[in-house]
Design a protein around this motif. Sequence first.
Motif, mmCIF file in Angstrom:
data_model
loop_
_atom_site.group_PDB
_atom_site.id
_atom_site.type_symbol
_atom_site.label_atom_id
_atom_site.label_comp_id
_atom_site.label_asym_id
_atom_site.label_seq_id
_atom_site.Cartn_x
_atom_site.Cartn_y
_atom_site.Cartn_z
ATOM 1 N N TYR A 161 13.529 -6.980 -1.729
ATOM 2 C CA TYR A 161 14.083 -8.160 -1.154
ATOM 3 C C TYR A 161 12.962 -8.756 -0.341
ATOM 4 O O TYR A 161 12.358 -8.172 0.548
ATOM 5 N N LEU A 162 13.018 -10.062 -0.457
ATOM 6 C CA LEU A 162 11.977 -10.713 0.312
ATOM 7 C C LEU A 162 12.652 -12.359 0.537
ATOM 8 O O LEU A 162 13.624 -12.797 -0.048
ATOM 9 N N VAL A 163 12.019 -13.030 1.791
ATOM 10 C CA VAL A 163 12.489 -14.313 2.082
ATOM 11 C C VAL A 163 11.353 -14.974 2.424
ATOM 12 O O VAL A 163 10.248 -14.526 3.021
ATOM 13 N N ILE A 164 11.342 -16.172 1.567
ATOM 14 C CA ILE A 164 9.959 -16.917 1.806
ATOM 15 C C ILE A 164 10.562 -18.503 2.405
ATOM 16 O O ILE A 164 11.545 -18.476 2.040
ATOM 17 N N ALA A 165 9.747 -19.057 2.845
ATOM 18 C CA ALA A 165 10.112 -20.404 3.517
ATOM 19 C C ALA A 165 9.139 -21.740 3.264
ATOM 20 O O ALA A 165 7.926 -21.326 3.091
ATOM 21 N N SER A 166 9.744 -22.831 3.059
ATOM 22 C CA SER A 166 8.981 -24.063 2.686
ATOM 23 C C SER A 166 9.570 -25.205 3.583
ATOM 24 O O SER A 166 10.851 -25.794 3.411
ATOM 25 N N PRO A 167 8.533 -25.965 4.088
ATOM 26 C CA PRO A 167 9.269 -27.019 4.808
ATOM 27 C C PRO A 167 9.440 -28.297 3.717
ATOM 28 O O PRO A 167 8.775 -28.531 2.903
ATOM 29 N N VAL A 168 10.480 -29.058 3.993
ATOM 30 C CA VAL A 168 10.586 -29.865 2.791
ATOM 31 C C VAL A 168 11.226 -31.059 3.443
ATOM 32 O O VAL A 168 11.877 -31.126 4.593
ATOM 33 N N GLY A 169 11.379 -32.157 2.902
ATOM 34 C CA GLY A 169 11.811 -33.337 3.119
ATOM 35 C C GLY A 169 13.004 -33.853 2.213
ATOM 36 O O GLY A 169 13.478 -32.638 1.702
ATOM 37 N N PRO A 170 13.319 -34.894 2.232
ATOM 38 C CA PRO A 170 14.405 -35.433 1.379
ATOM 39 C C PRO A 170 14.076 -35.022 -0.183
ATOM 40 O O PRO A 170 12.966 -34.972 -0.641
ATOM 41 N N TYR A 171 15.252 -34.470 -0.710
ATOM 42 C CA TYR A 171 15.082 -33.891 -2.240
ATOM 43 C C TYR A 171 14.578 -35.006 -3.008
ATOM 44 O O TYR A 171 13.701 -34.951 -3.864
ATOM 45 N N PHE A 172 14.947 -36.200 -2.977
ATOM 46 C CA PHE A 172 14.727 -37.346 -3.476
ATOM 47 C C PHE A 172 13.733 -38.169 -2.672
ATOM 48 O O PHE A 172 14.172 -39.010 -1.810
ATOM 49 N N ALA A 173 12.467 -38.388 -2.809
ATOM 50 C CA ALA A 173 11.517 -39.023 -2.198
ATOM 51 C C ALA A 173 11.896 -40.570 -1.905
ATOM 52 O O ALA A 173 11.563 -41.090 -0.768
ATOM 53 N N SER A 174 12.456 -41.102 -2.927
ATOM 54 C CA SER A 174 12.719 -42.468 -2.624
ATOM 55 C C SER A 174 13.982 -42.879 -2.129
ATOM 56 O O SER A 174 14.578 -43.972 -2.157
ATOM 57 N N GLY A 175 14.725 -41.945 -1.574
ATOM 58 C CA GLY A 175 16.064 -42.142 -0.969
ATOM 59 C C GLY A 175 16.952 -41.662 -1.793
ATOM 60 O O GLY A 175 17.037 -41.240 -2.998
ATOM 61 N N VAL A 176 18.189 -41.759 -1.144
ATOM 62 C CA VAL A 176 19.527 -41.274 -2.233
ATOM 63 C C VAL A 176 19.711 -42.620 -3.092
ATOM 64 O O VAL A 176 20.267 -43.415 -2.851
ATOM 65 N N GLN A 177 19.436 -42.302 -4.505
ATOM 66 C CA GLN A 177 19.648 -43.087 -5.462
ATOM 67 C C GLN A 177 20.649 -42.360 -6.603
ATOM 68 O O GLN A 177 20.483 -41.297 -6.711
ATOM 69 N N PRO A 178 21.400 -43.101 -7.102
ATOM 70 C CA PRO A 178 22.329 -42.707 -8.195
ATOM 71 C C PRO A 178 21.372 -42.032 -9.336
ATOM 72 O O PRO A 178 20.493 -42.812 -9.744
#
Length: 368
Positions: A169-186
Amino acid sequence: MSTTTPTSLSSFEIRPTATPTSDEDRAAALAAPRFGTVFTDHMARISWSEDQGWHDRRVEAYGPLLLDPATAVLHYAQEIFEGMKAYRHADGSVWTFRPWANAERFARSARRLALPELSEEDFLGSLAALVATDAAWVPSGEETSLYLRPFMYASEAFLGVRPSRAAEYLVIASPVGPYFASGVQPVSIWVAEDYHRAGAGGTGAAKCGGNYAASLLPQQEAYALGYDQVCFLDASTNTLVEELGGMNVFLVHADGSVSTPELSGSILEGVTRSSILQLLRDAGHQVHERPVPLTELRAGLEDGSVAEVFACGTAAVVTPIGRLGGQGFDLTVGDGSAGPVTSSVRSELMDIQYGRVADRHGWLHRLL
């Protein structure tokens, strides 16, 4: 119930890396974090064997895993994972969101994949130990977080179709920004009618890699057709909307009521999904967990009785759907933009996660 003090770290031995990332390189990574591409200096780890049970709880340097070519996971896909985030609040503290729900689902997934079940105490302890060790990696920018990926795999070197007698069992971690770089778009969605993510009695309710592997080819075909994501129908009748490759689906009706496919055993019980159900009910919406026929969704988009459609999951939080296409149809959802219910529930959920509003349901758990 929310927790306001950090989980005990005493059961985890900290083995610091000999080659920590420099402050300059870490700052550069945090300035523009990209989802799942940069990882922190350490990983949490616990080993399991049939004879010893869970043992050797530690935080150690992030690095490659040494696997025998006969390691069971490589041949029989006996593995599971979770996805969650750690959020930096304005006072510098670090919190995560409903981790006990992830711990419970992780145990259910383990049971379905014939892997050993990890206790909630070990699950929460591993998150706290890793975040405490790599605290400098938790970003503080707008819509940034530290993505946490707990996972477990069958580690016995053995070629035989039976449950593994060893696991990691492991836990790794990654710093992240918004999932969609261009902002929330449909996003645009292609309904797959020739492929299914999971079937009755299968592993659809477990969070295991095989479910996601099964979604990749139809996802690839959706891309080729000009769509962003793919939506799967049920395997039994090929008529009911189930979920996207990695997100649950909601329909907002013109009368303000909301529908989402019911948990059938082949749909993943998303933590974000259940949280949104509660927030919608809090806001006075009638919410229905029920079978959602594709014909009903299509008719609702055509006559306007379905005003909004959105998807939800840990990574993207809430994503508006602006277009739905499939064999013989191509429909716009509403006016093609994010609707008011979609936008409102997304904002409220994120405000809770980042500590900007009261946590009235006790969903937050302090890690640091």
